[in-house]
Design a protein around this motif. Structure first.
Motif, PDB file in Angstrom:
ATOM      1  N   UNK A  74     -15.119   5.144 -12.558  1.00 21.18           N
ATOM      2  CA  UNK A  74     -15.581   4.204 -13.631  1.00 21.18           C
ATOM      3  C   UNK A  74     -17.127   4.268 -13.603  1.00 21.18           C
ATOM      4  N   UNK A  75     -18.039   4.056 -14.614  1.00 23.60           N
ATOM      5  CA  UNK A  75     -19.260   4.062 -14.718  1.00 23.60           C
ATOM      6  C   UNK A  75     -19.502   2.520 -15.239  1.00 23.60           C
ATOM      7  N   UNK A  76     -20.112   1.551 -14.573  1.00 27.80           N
ATOM      8  CA  UNK A  76     -20.476   0.336 -15.119  1.00 27.80           C
ATOM      9  C   UNK A  76     -21.902   0.052 -15.166  1.00 27.80           C
ATOM     10  N   UNK A  77     -22.491  -0.488 -16.375  1.00 27.79           N
ATOM     11  CA  UNK A  77     -23.823  -0.718 -16.650  1.00 27.79           C
ATOM     12  C   UNK A  77     -24.310  -2.339 -16.738  1.00 27.79           C
ATOM     13  N   UNK A  78     -25.319  -2.624 -15.793  1.00 29.96           N
ATOM     14  CA  UNK A  78     -25.622  -3.874 -15.595  1.00 29.96           C
ATOM     15  C   UNK A  78     -27.102  -4.086 -15.823  1.00 29.96           C
ATOM     16  N   UNK A  79     -27.449  -5.187 -16.334  1.00 31.19           N
ATOM     17  CA  UNK A  79     -28.930  -5.631 -16.488  1.00 31.19           C
ATOM     18  C   UNK A  79     -29.400  -5.793 -15.221  1.00 31.19           C
ATOM     19  N   UNK A  80     -30.540  -5.618 -15.060  1.00 30.95           N
ATOM     20  CA  UNK A  80     -31.399  -5.362 -13.893  1.00 30.95           C
ATOM     21  C   UNK A  80     -31.244  -6.419 -12.925  1.00 30.95           C
ATOM     22  N   UNK A  81     -31.160  -7.465 -13.228  1.00 32.78           N
ATOM     23  CA  UNK A  81     -30.706  -9.067 -12.698  1.00 32.78           C
ATOM     24  C   UNK A  81     -29.302  -9.585 -12.560  1.00 32.78           C
ATOM     25  N   UNK A  82     -28.477  -8.649 -13.128  1.00 30.59           N
ATOM     26  CA  UNK A  82     -27.018  -9.041 -13.144  1.00 30.59           C
ATOM     27  C   UNK A  82     -26.009  -8.480 -11.745  1.00 30.59           C
ATOM     28  N   UNK A  83     -25.319  -9.310 -11.407  1.00 27.05           N
ATOM     29  CA  UNK A  83     -24.578  -8.879 -10.172  1.00 27.05           C
ATOM     30  C   UNK A  83     -23.443  -7.753 -10.436  1.00 27.05           C
ATOM     31  N   UNK A  84     -23.617  -6.927  -9.828  1.00 28.43           N
ATOM     32  CA  UNK A  84     -22.474  -5.659  -9.848  1.00 28.43           C
ATOM     33  C   UNK A  84     -20.998  -6.215  -9.696  1.00 28.43           C
ATOM     34  N   UNK A  85     -20.224  -5.407 -10.593  1.00 26.15           N
ATOM     35  CA  UNK A  85     -18.919  -5.750 -10.318  1.00 26.15           C
ATOM     36  C   UNK A  85     -18.095  -4.526 -10.847  1.00 26.15           C
ATOM     37  N   UNK A  86     -16.898  -4.441 -10.140  1.00 24.34           N
ATOM     38  CA  UNK A  86     -16.094  -3.096 -10.783  1.00 24.34           C
ATOM     39  C   UNK A  86     -15.381  -2.448  -9.435  1.00 24.34           C
TER      40      UNK A  86
END
Length: 267
Positions: A74-86
Motif C-alpha cells: 500500500x502507498x499512503x499519503x499524509x500531510x507533512x504534519x500528520x502521523x503516519x499509519x498503515x
C-alpha cells in the motif's frame, strides 16, 4: 492482489501529492536502493499501468520508481504534519516527501529504480490497460482468443491479455457472461463476439469504480451486501435467481459462481 481500479486511485493520490514538487525527503528501504537519494529532484508524474505504479522523477535523463502492491502492499499519503499509519515502521519500504505531503509505501514486494526510457522492461509485457490511454477492446479480445483451450477465469487474470482485472472482477465478469470461470475461451457462445463484450464490460466496470473508493459495485444496487453479484457470496443467495452461490479454488484463488445462472464446467 488489488484490482486495477484500486491501483488507479493510488496513482491519483500519489500524483496529487507529489507531481510538480521537489522531493525534500527520500528514503528507499531495500538493499539495492538503500544509498539512493532523490532529494532535490522533481516528481514529474505518477501513472498506473495495469497493477503497476510508475513514479517518474527528473534527472539523469528521467528516472522511474517502479512499485507493485501485489497482495499486501500500500502507498499512503499524509500531510507533512500528520502521523503516519498503515503498519509498523519495519514494514515501510519507501518514503517520498515534499514540503506539504509525504508518501509512505508499506510492504512493497516490488520496488526498483530504472530509467524512464526502460519502463518497457517491467510493463512492456502487459496487454491493453483497462484504465489507460492504450485501451483496445478488440486487441484484448484477440489476446483472450489466442489460447482457446484456456479457462476463461485464468485468461481474464492473465495481465498479458488485458491489464487490470483481479479476482473480484474475474468472478463478476464470468457471471455477467453467464458462464463458469472454468469454461474454455473457445467454448464460449460465439467466442468472437463474447470476448469483445467481456472486454467492453471490464472497461466499463473498472472505469465506473475509479471514483467509488474501496466500496466496489458491479450490480448497481446500493443496498448493503448487494454490491457484487457473486464474489464473496459463498452459500448466500444469488442476487438474480436466489440459488446459493458456490465457491471453489481456481489457480489457488477462491472463485465464486452461480450454478443456475452460469453454465459450463465446474471442479
Amino acid at each position: 492482489m488489488p484490482e486495477g481500479d484500486s491501483v488507479w486511485r493510488a496513482a491519483a493520490r500519489l500524483h496529487a501529492a507529489l507531481a510538480g514538487r521537489e522531493v525534500t525527503l527520500s528514503d528507499l528501504r531495500t538493499p539495492r536502493l538503500a544509498t539512493v537519494d532523490l532529494t532535490g529532484r522533481t516528481t514529474l508524474d505518477v501513472i498506473p499501468r495495469g497493477k503497476h505504479l510508475l513514479t517518474r522523477i527528473s534527472g539523469d535523463g528521467g528516472l522511474t520508481l517502479h512499485s507493485h502492491l501485489r497482495m499486501d502492499g500500500a502507498w499512503n499519503v499524509f500531510a507533512a504534519d500528520e502521523k503516519w499509519h498503515g503498519g509498523p515502521a519495519y514494514e515501510i519500504r519507501a518514503i517520498l516527501g515534499t514540503e506539504s505531503h509525504t508518501a509512505v509505501g508499506y510492504r512493497l514486494p516490488v520496488l526498483e529504480l530504472l530509467r524512464t526510457a526502460d519502463e518497457d522492461r517491467v510493463v512492456g509485457h502487459l496487454g491493453p490497460d483497462l484504465l489507460g490511454p492504450d485501451w483496445d477492446a478488440a486487441k484484448a479480445a484477440a489476446n483472450l482468443l489466442a489460447a482457446p483451450e484456456r479457462a476463461l477465469g485464468e485468461a481474464l487474470l492473465d495481465q498479458r491479455n488485458l491489464a487490470g482485472i483481479g479476482n473480484v472482477y474475474k468472478a463478476e465478469l464470468c457471471f455477467l457472461a453467464g458462464v463458469t470461470p472454468w469454461t474454455p475461451v473457445g467454448q464460449l457462445p460465439d467466442p468472437d463476439t463474447t470476448t469483445v463484450r467481456l472486454a467492453g464490460a471490464a472497461h466499463r466496470l473498472l472505469s465506473a469504480n475509479t471514483g467509488r473508493g474501496e466500496t466496489r459495485n458491479t450490480t448497481g444496487i446500493r443496498r448493503h451486501g448487494q454490491a457484487l453479484f457473486v464474489y464473496g457470496r459463498a452459500h448466500r443467495p444469488c442476487l438474480r435467481c436466489g440459488t446459493p452461490v458456490r465457491q471453489a479454488p481456481q489457480d489457488d484463488r477462491p472463485t465464486y459462481w452461480c450454478p443456475r445462472c452460469q453454465s459450463g464446467p465446474t471442479p
